[in-house]
Write an enzyme that holds these catalytic residues in place. Structure first.
Site, PDB file in Angstrom:
ATOM      1  N   GLU A 281       0.839  -1.166  -0.010  1.00  0.00           N
ATOM      2  CA  GLU A 281       0.082  -0.008  -0.045  1.00  0.00           C
ATOM      3  C   GLU A 281       0.815   1.214  -0.007  1.00  0.00           C
ATOM      4  OE1 GLU A 281      -3.910   1.657   2.448  1.00  0.00           O
ATOM      5  OE2 GLU A 281      -2.207   0.531   3.550  1.00  0.00           O
TER       6      GLU A 281
ATOM      7  N   LYS B  44     -10.075   0.341  -2.222  1.00  0.00           N
ATOM      8  CA  LYS B  44     -10.268  -0.051  -0.830  1.00  0.00           C
ATOM      9  C   LYS B  44     -11.695   0.366  -0.311  1.00  0.00           C
ATOM     10  CE  LYS B  44      -7.729   0.571   3.383  1.00  0.00           C
ATOM     11  NZ  LYS B  44      -6.400   1.227   3.987  1.00  0.00           N
TER      12      LYS B  44
ATOM     13  N   CYS C 256      -5.085  -3.484   3.112  1.00  0.00           N
ATOM     14  CA  CYS C 256      -4.625  -3.214   4.611  1.00  0.00           C
ATOM     15  C   CYS C 256      -6.013  -3.435   5.609  1.00  0.00           C
ATOM     16  CB  CYS C 256      -4.320  -1.706   4.715  1.00  0.00           C
ATOM     17  SG  CYS C 256      -3.304  -1.212   6.173  1.00  0.00           S
TER      18      CYS C 256
END
Length: 269
Positions: A40, A113, A158
């Site tokens: 990321e 995301k 994440c």
């Protein structure tokens, strides 16, 4: 199929970050990797969160997208570009997007995301929603390995790691988790969550992380790893730039799923 989880300690210079990413991608290719996953924010960790808006790229047009496509084609392997900021209709917010490119440099997928991190322990404060726009679409892509095996690759980023329902929806053989976990949350939860996602989905997990002290003062946990469908850590790179390399095998998935067919035993969906 050999895979590489690439770990970086990205800084505030786009040029320096791309140069370092290319160095590590070349190293992965030299080791025979067919799939390499960058972390990321691999291309940029600004002095402040708002800085990522300055480099947000439009769909299909931008230096970082060109870099990923060119590197994938030149190195002859599939590359997943951790995340990069992509422009949205709101100039005050960007999407945190993970893009994949095949060995010919063609884009395979874009995943924005979905879950945005917020954390406050009185000393550390993060709120991604202040500058990021959440995605809403679970995303996977298909990858045909050099040996002819077809892999379903599920994408996440994440903080998504904490939401098990996403991985059930992906129903993939390989789960990707490019991340920039904080040192505090990573030391407590990173490995146990990764191993849980591998075990409960009986899938390989490739987790590529930021790992070290960054120019902006942030410290990330690192510990990039590849995990097998039984939850065993196959490869690990703890701190600083580097690679976690492993050979993944569809036969291992079949073995685990046949011996313990828990995915077939699901009752509540």
């Amino acid at each position: 199929m050999k895979v590489a989880a690439i770990q970086m300690v990205s800084g505030i210079s786009l040029d320096a970050n791309l140069s370092e990413a290319l160095r590590l991608l070349r190293q992965a290719a030299a080791c025979g990797a067919e799939l390499a996953v960058l972390p990321e924010y691999f291309c940029f960790m600004g002095a402040k969160d708002e800085d990522k808006l300055l480099i947000a790229e439009n769909e299909g047009l931008g230096r970082v997208q060109d870099f990923l496509a060119d590197a994938a084609r030149d190195l002859g392997m599939c590359i997943v570009g951790g995340t990069l900021p992509m422009a949205t209709s709101d100039p005050s917010h960007a999407a945190n997007a993970s893009l994949s490119f095949d060995a010919k440099g063609h884009r395979l997928s874009r995943y924005d995301k979905i879950h945005l991190f917020r954390y406050d322990n009185g000393r550390e404060r993060y709120d991604e929603a202040a500058v990021l726009q959440a995605g809403d679409t679970p995303t996977h892509f298909e990858l045909r390995a050099r040996d002819g095996e077809n892999w379903r690759i599920g994408q996440s980023v994440c903080y998504d790691l904490r939401f098990a329902e996403l991985y059930r929806l992906l129903a993939a053989e390989v789960l990707l988790v490019p991340a920039a976990f904080t040192y505090t949350t990573g030391s407590a939860h990173w490995e146990v969550l990764l191993r849980a996602r591998a075990i409960e989905n009986q899938a390989f997990v490739i987790a590529s992380a930021q790992g070290g002290v960054h120019e902006n003062g942030r410290r990330t946990w690192g510990h990039s790893m590849v995990i097998d469908p039984w939850g065993q850590v196959m490869a690990l790179h703890a701190e600083g730039p580097g690679l976690a390399l492993a050979d993944i095998d569809m036969a291992r998935i079949r073995q685990v799923r046949e011996q313990l067919p828990c995915l077939e035993h699901r009752v509540l969906c």
